[in-house]
Design a protein around this motif. Sequence first.
Motif, mmCIF file in Angstrom:
data_model
loop_
_atom_site.group_PDB
_atom_site.id
_atom_site.type_symbol
_atom_site.label_atom_id
_atom_site.label_comp_id
_atom_site.label_asym_id
_atom_site.label_seq_id
_atom_site.Cartn_x
_atom_site.Cartn_y
_atom_site.Cartn_z
ATOM 1 N N ASN A 53 8.706 -15.496 0.977
ATOM 2 C CA ASN A 53 7.402 -16.152 1.113
ATOM 3 C C ASN A 53 6.392 -15.440 0.219
ATOM 4 O O ASN A 53 5.632 -14.588 0.684
ATOM 5 N N PRO A 54 6.383 -15.754 -1.074
ATOM 6 C CA PRO A 54 5.530 -15.031 -2.024
ATOM 7 C C PRO A 54 4.043 -15.132 -1.720
ATOM 8 O O PRO A 54 3.258 -14.296 -2.178
ATOM 9 N N ASP A 55 3.633 -16.119 -0.940
ATOM 10 C CA ASP A 55 2.214 -16.266 -0.593
ATOM 11 C C ASP A 55 1.851 -15.553 0.708
ATOM 12 O O ASP A 55 0.704 -15.649 1.163
ATOM 13 N N ALA A 56 2.806 -14.834 1.298
ATOM 14 C CA ALA A 56 2.541 -14.119 2.555
ATOM 15 C C ALA A 56 1.421 -13.107 2.348
ATOM 16 O O ALA A 56 1.400 -12.381 1.348
ATOM 17 N N ARG A 57 0.495 -13.037 3.305
ATOM 18 C CA ARG A 57 -0.658 -12.154 3.164
ATOM 19 C C ARG A 57 -0.521 -10.863 3.966
ATOM 20 O O ARG A 57 -1.454 -10.064 4.026
ATOM 21 N N LEU A 58 0.630 -10.648 4.577
ATOM 22 C CA LEU A 58 0.894 -9.379 5.253
ATOM 23 C C LEU A 58 2.041 -8.679 4.551
ATOM 24 O O LEU A 58 3.155 -9.210 4.483
ATOM 25 N N ARG A 59 1.763 -7.504 4.009
ATOM 26 C CA ARG A 59 2.771 -6.738 3.274
ATOM 27 C C ARG A 59 2.974 -5.382 3.949
ATOM 28 O O ARG A 59 2.003 -4.746 4.371
ATOM 29 N N LEU A 60 4.212 -4.940 4.036
ATOM 30 C CA LEU A 60 4.527 -3.654 4.648
ATOM 31 C C LEU A 60 5.083 -2.703 3.602
ATOM 32 O O LEU A 60 5.847 -3.115 2.708
ATOM 33 N N HIS A 61 4.709 -1.431 3.712
ATOM 34 C CA HIS A 61 5.122 -0.400 2.762
ATOM 35 C C HIS A 61 5.601 0.823 3.534
ATOM 36 O O HIS A 61 4.991 1.214 4.531
ATOM 37 N N TYR A 62 6.695 1.404 3.059
ATOM 38 C CA TYR A 62 7.170 2.630 3.691
ATOM 39 C C TYR A 62 6.300 3.801 3.262
ATOM 40 O O TYR A 62 5.925 3.935 2.096
ATOM 41 N N GLY A 63 5.976 4.646 4.221
ATOM 42 C CA GLY A 63 5.177 5.829 3.938
ATOM 43 C C GLY A 63 5.115 6.706 5.167
ATOM 44 O O GLY A 63 5.666 6.379 6.228
ATOM 45 N N ASP A 64 4.425 7.842 5.047
ATOM 46 C CA ASP A 64 4.312 8.774 6.164
ATOM 47 C C ASP A 64 3.034 9.577 6.007
ATOM 48 O O ASP A 64 2.686 9.976 4.886
ATOM 49 N N LEU A 65 2.355 9.813 7.115
ATOM 50 C CA LEU A 65 1.090 10.542 7.056
ATOM 51 C C LEU A 65 1.266 12.009 6.685
ATOM 52 O O LEU A 65 0.289 12.693 6.389
ATOM 53 N N SER A 66 2.491 12.487 6.691
ATOM 54 C CA SER A 66 2.750 13.872 6.278
ATOM 55 C C SER A 66 3.057 13.985 4.788
ATOM 56 O O SER A 66 3.248 15.083 4.269
ATOM 57 N N ASP A 67 3.087 12.863 4.068
ATOM 58 C CA ASP A 67 3.458 12.839 2.653
ATOM 59 C C ASP A 67 2.257 12.406 1.818
ATOM 60 O O ASP A 67 1.970 11.210 1.676
ATOM 61 N N SER A 68 1.539 13.360 1.246
ATOM 62 C CA SER A 68 0.331 13.045 0.480
ATOM 63 C C SER A 68 0.657 12.268 -0.787
ATOM 64 O O SER A 68 -0.137 11.421 -1.229
ATOM 65 N N GLY A 69 1.831 12.505 -1.375
ATOM 66 C CA GLY A 69 2.202 11.838 -2.617
ATOM 67 C C GLY A 69 2.312 10.335 -2.446
ATOM 68 O O GLY A 69 1.739 9.568 -3.222
ATOM 69 N N ILE A 70 3.037 9.907 -1.417
ATOM 70 C CA ILE A 70 3.225 8.472 -1.214
ATOM 71 C C ILE A 70 1.924 7.811 -0.789
ATOM 72 O O ILE A 70 1.640 6.665 -1.157
ATOM 73 N N LEU A 71 1.088 8.514 -0.015
ATOM 74 C CA LEU A 71 -0.201 7.957 0.390
ATOM 75 C C LEU A 71 -1.092 7.708 -0.827
ATOM 76 O O LEU A 71 -1.725 6.656 -0.960
#
Length: 385
Positions: A53-71
């Motif tokens: 669904n390319p028009d979807a307006r909710l996107r999820l991303h992997y990350g972690d609050l302990s990882d400053s680089g990915i944030l």
Amino acid sequence: MKKALITGITGQDGSYLSEFLLEMGYEVHGIIRRASTFNTQRIDHIYKDPTENPDARLRLHYGDLSDSGILTELIYNIQPDEIYHLGAQSHVRVSFDLPEYTGNVTGLGTTRILEAIRRSGIKTRFYQASSSELFGATPPPQNERSPFAPQSPYAIAKLYSYWMVVNYRNAYKIFASNGILFNHESPRRGEIFVTRKITRGIAGILSGKQKKIFLGNLDAKRDWGYAPEYVRLMWKILQYDHPDDFVIGTGESHSVRDFVEKAFEYCDIEIEWKDSGLEEKGVVKSFDNRWANQISTGQVLIEIKQRYFRPTEVDYLLADPSKARKLLGWEPQIRFSDLVRIMIDYDLLLVGLKPKLEGYRIARQKGLGWTEHKFAELAEIQNEV
């Protein structure tokens, strides 16, 4: 189309905020931790796979609050107009067992996001989910001028976050605001939090799946509100003319004991308290005959266990939301009794019982709806609404 980034999107507040922002026309991005099991139940009804669904307006991303680089990478790539930082190790009692982890995630996690904003140079508005636990031992009522006196590792980590927001706001002119929200509950509240533990426990007892509920301090008093209302105030705080700090609550306080009694009363069960000498017990004084197969007069339904007490307790939290009322137009619609009814309705439906649905009706009448869709459908099928 505005973009919003939410940490803690799979939690109670994150899921309600996602729904609200999508209704407001936002593109919503959420950070989730990679795990071997799915933990997106609260947002599954609004999430569509963007690859299909390319028009979807909710996107999820992997990350972690302990990882400053990915944030930093996520914030720079997404370029959000607004960031709602709700993610944390948020259970107060657990923070005593995991103080270092709580400090790292709940405290330093905020700094990592603020630094990512500063280093990326993006123009965004940042909301920090502060907590009434900051006030701790401070006598009620508590407002923006009340001194902080945290009583737990969780509250201390939140205090660190609060002052980092103030510092980055003053030092780097970042639009960063603190929402000091008092307790807010809903059917999506985590099952280890006391309000949901009570309502789920009652549903379990009345369905024959559970014998009793084990609790800690019955006399702790809290200012309890309804989470779907509170997430709208988060948004309002970021729409305000300039960054600021706001206390959000109902302005009334009730004890855990009050919550227990009100919840049983809604199910037509009267509880009386008896002291066994070491630990208090809640027993059935009277009840409606429709529960006759599951409970009886004199049956012990509540037991108090010392292991559920905090090493240092917060006795009395009561918000003075005068500032939010004046500047943001805040006026809570769901009060304590309504909240109890809403949560009991949900948990009774969850185990296949037939509740009164007074809470369900109240939420709809107030224009807040009841976003637990499959249960709303079940309530309609029962011809109770």
